[in-house]
Motif scaffolding. Sequence first.
Motif, short mmCIF file in Angstrom:
data_model
loop_
_atom_site.label_atom_id
_atom_site.label_comp_id
_atom_site.label_asym_id
_atom_site.label_seq_id
_atom_site.Cartn_x
_atom_site.Cartn_y
_atom_site.Cartn_z
N VAL A 48 -11.02 74.21 -13.71
CA VAL A 48 -10.66 73.07 -12.87
C VAL A 48 -10.11 71.96 -13.76
O VAL A 48 -10.74 71.59 -14.77
CB VAL A 48 -11.90 72.56 -12.10
N VAL A 49 -8.92 71.46 -13.42
CA VAL A 49 -8.33 70.34 -14.18
C VAL A 49 -7.85 69.27 -13.21
O VAL A 49 -7.54 69.56 -12.05
CB VAL A 49 -7.14 70.78 -15.06
N GLY A 50 -7.77 68.05 -13.69
CA GLY A 50 -7.18 66.98 -12.90
C GLY A 50 -5.67 67.11 -12.93
O GLY A 50 -5.09 67.66 -13.87
N GLU A 51 -5.05 66.59 -11.90
CA GLU A 51 -3.59 66.64 -11.78
C GLU A 51 -2.90 66.00 -12.99
O GLU A 51 -1.82 66.41 -13.39
CB GLU A 51 -3.22 65.88 -10.50
N LYS A 52 -3.54 65.02 -13.59
CA LYS A 52 -2.93 64.31 -14.71
C LYS A 52 -3.51 64.72 -16.05
O LYS A 52 -3.43 63.96 -17.03
CB LYS A 52 -3.07 62.79 -14.50
N ALA A 53 -4.11 65.90 -16.09
CA ALA A 53 -4.59 66.41 -17.39
C ALA A 53 -3.42 66.44 -18.36
O ALA A 53 -2.28 66.72 -17.97
CB ALA A 53 -5.17 67.81 -17.21
N HIS A 54 -3.69 66.17 -19.61
CA HIS A 54 -2.64 66.14 -20.62
C HIS A 54 -2.01 67.53 -20.77
O HIS A 54 -2.70 68.54 -20.66
CB HIS A 54 -3.23 65.69 -21.96
N SER A 55 -0.73 67.55 -21.07
CA SER A 55 -0.01 68.82 -21.18
C SER A 55 -0.65 69.74 -22.21
O SER A 55 -0.58 70.96 -22.09
CB SER A 55 1.45 68.55 -21.56
N THR A 61 -6.21 72.72 -9.48
CA THR A 61 -5.77 71.37 -9.85
C THR A 61 -6.24 70.37 -8.81
O THR A 61 -5.96 70.51 -7.62
CB THR A 61 -4.24 71.33 -9.98
N ILE A 62 -6.96 69.36 -9.28
CA ILE A 62 -7.52 68.36 -8.37
C ILE A 62 -6.60 67.14 -8.35
O ILE A 62 -6.27 66.58 -9.40
CB ILE A 62 -8.93 67.92 -8.84
N PRO A 63 -6.17 66.72 -7.16
CA PRO A 63 -5.27 65.57 -7.08
C PRO A 63 -5.87 64.31 -7.73
O PRO A 63 -7.08 64.12 -7.73
CB PRO A 63 -5.09 65.35 -5.57
N ALA A 64 -4.96 63.50 -8.27
CA ALA A 64 -5.37 62.26 -8.93
C ALA A 64 -5.05 61.07 -8.03
O ALA A 64 -4.22 61.17 -7.12
CB ALA A 64 -4.65 62.12 -10.26
N ASP A 65 -5.70 59.94 -8.31
CA ASP A 65 -5.37 58.73 -7.55
C ASP A 65 -4.17 58.03 -8.20
O ASP A 65 -3.56 58.57 -9.13
CB ASP A 65 -6.60 57.81 -7.44
N ASP A 66 -3.84 56.83 -7.74
CA ASP A 66 -2.61 56.17 -8.21
C ASP A 66 -2.67 55.75 -9.67
O ASP A 66 -1.65 55.43 -10.27
CB ASP A 66 -2.27 54.98 -7.31
N GLN A 67 -3.86 55.78 -10.28
CA GLN A 67 -3.97 55.47 -11.71
C GLN A 67 -4.01 56.75 -12.56
O GLN A 67 -4.06 56.68 -13.78
CB GLN A 67 -5.22 54.62 -11.98
N GLY A 68 -4.07 57.89 -11.89
CA GLY A 68 -4.11 59.15 -12.62
C GLY A 68 -5.52 59.70 -12.81
O GLY A 68 -5.72 60.64 -13.59
N ARG A 69 -6.50 59.13 -12.08
CA ARG A 69 -7.89 59.60 -12.21
C ARG A 69 -8.15 60.75 -11.25
O ARG A 69 -7.80 60.68 -10.07
CB ARG A 69 -8.86 58.46 -11.85
N LEU A 70 -8.77 61.78 -11.78
CA LEU A 70 -9.21 62.90 -10.94
C LEU A 70 -10.08 62.36 -9.81
O LEU A 70 -10.98 61.54 -10.05
CB LEU A 70 -9.99 63.89 -11.82
#
Length: 464
Positions: free
Chosen positions: A180-187, A205-214
């Motif tokens: 499981v990773v956040g949508e904004k996990a580093h490449s 992949t778990i969607p992130a909020d507008d700041q990039g937080r899982l």
Amino acid sequence: MSRLDRHTLEPLLRDSTERALTYLATLDERPVGPTAEALGALGAFDEVLPDGPGDPRATVELLDRVGSPATVASNGGRYFGFVIGGALPAAMASSWVATAWDQNSALPVMSPVAAKLHQVTTRWLVELLRLPPATTAVFVTGASMANVTALTAARDAQLARAGWDVQAEGLFGAPEITVVVGEKAHSTVVKALGVIGLGRNRVVTIPADDQGRLQPHLLPAKVQGPAIVCAQAGEVNTGAFDPFNAIAEWARSNDAWLHVDGAFGLWAAVDPTRQHLTAGLDRADSWATDGHKWLNVGYDCGIAFARRPEDLRRSFASTAGYLPPDDGRGFEVMHHSPAASQRARQIEVWAALRSLGRAGVTDLVQRTCRYAETMAAGLDHAGLHVLNQVVLNQVLVRDETDEATRALVEAVQADGTCWCGPTTWGGRPAMRISVSGWATDEADVVASVRAITAARHAARPHAG
Ligand SMILES: *Cc1c(COP(=O)(O)O)cnc(C)c1O
């Protein structure tokens, strides 16, 4: 040169020191990016391989004369691209001494001093970053390799729990692991998963909020079998932190391994005013960070941490007839990390920490975060849109239109006062500013805001 005697070495090393001093002293006067002329001159390196030996000083002379002007002044005070620190004086000087030592840090028997400094530096880091007391560290080439190292340990530990020895049997036929990773996990987290056979795309992949937080309420309800969840301290664009406590709760109820990529963000743990961001960070099983970013040691230096040393040993122990049995002399790096022979990166980390002290590390983090806030306020005042909550050292800005944003980045880079890079956020272009260098001061920030403002006007001559 045949011998390591002072008579032979002194002119060479003094000459190199002189060149390095001149380079560093003039860093702030030159454009941050190299000139077209400097780039053109790089052709001087296109020589045929010499037939025989030459004077080492002539080689260093060529390196300095042609190479120095074609560097990026990222070690100076006005480089804000990617997430790149400079090199603290103590780290740089210690690295010169350590280069003379040329120690292999693979095993204590190869370098007792490297082993000692590994032990001390690990203790200091664990304390500073507020990690669990028994946490082990290995020093690798960067956070990319720290992610590979930690996620390999995660994979093997989770499969061991399921009765599968992946080091012996490989992944063929192994129980499936839910990753499981956040949508904004580093490449590089995604890349590490690919490298270790878990797949770049075969992840939840778990969607992130507008700041990039899982967003933890979007984590799967329940997973069966082995599982790994990757959280992030410091999103590369916004500097945002995932909610570690909520993710740790999820990991616990699913017996999942929690890995945190904190290439730069992990250092927020040294700042008492930012503990709301790092709360729950210490509940993870492994962490990845960099020395060469915010701590400002030279390249290359990343650090992988594991809560339990045996989790690294399970994955990385190697055997050979000539290897000594564990003789209790100290921590055996090569049996806890991917590489065998390696330079003793802990030396520069030790030197940086020792020369800064606890207060100095905290000040480095607080000061650069304050500059990021100043930068954001100045650019907002100049009419740019600040897209992120500036919780750390990262600022994300955008002009009125995508075209204007792209033109702004180009104009800033061409001006050469400072350097900021392009990125995309929410599918649209933005300019990213990372204040990570120890050498940046108030005057650099003021000069850079002024230069960005002027570049904006130059790029949009008809706008207000
Ligand atoms: C920079 C970065 C990495 C990769 O680190 P390297 O040292 O370049 O390998 C991983 N994760 C995050 C969040 C980063 O900022």
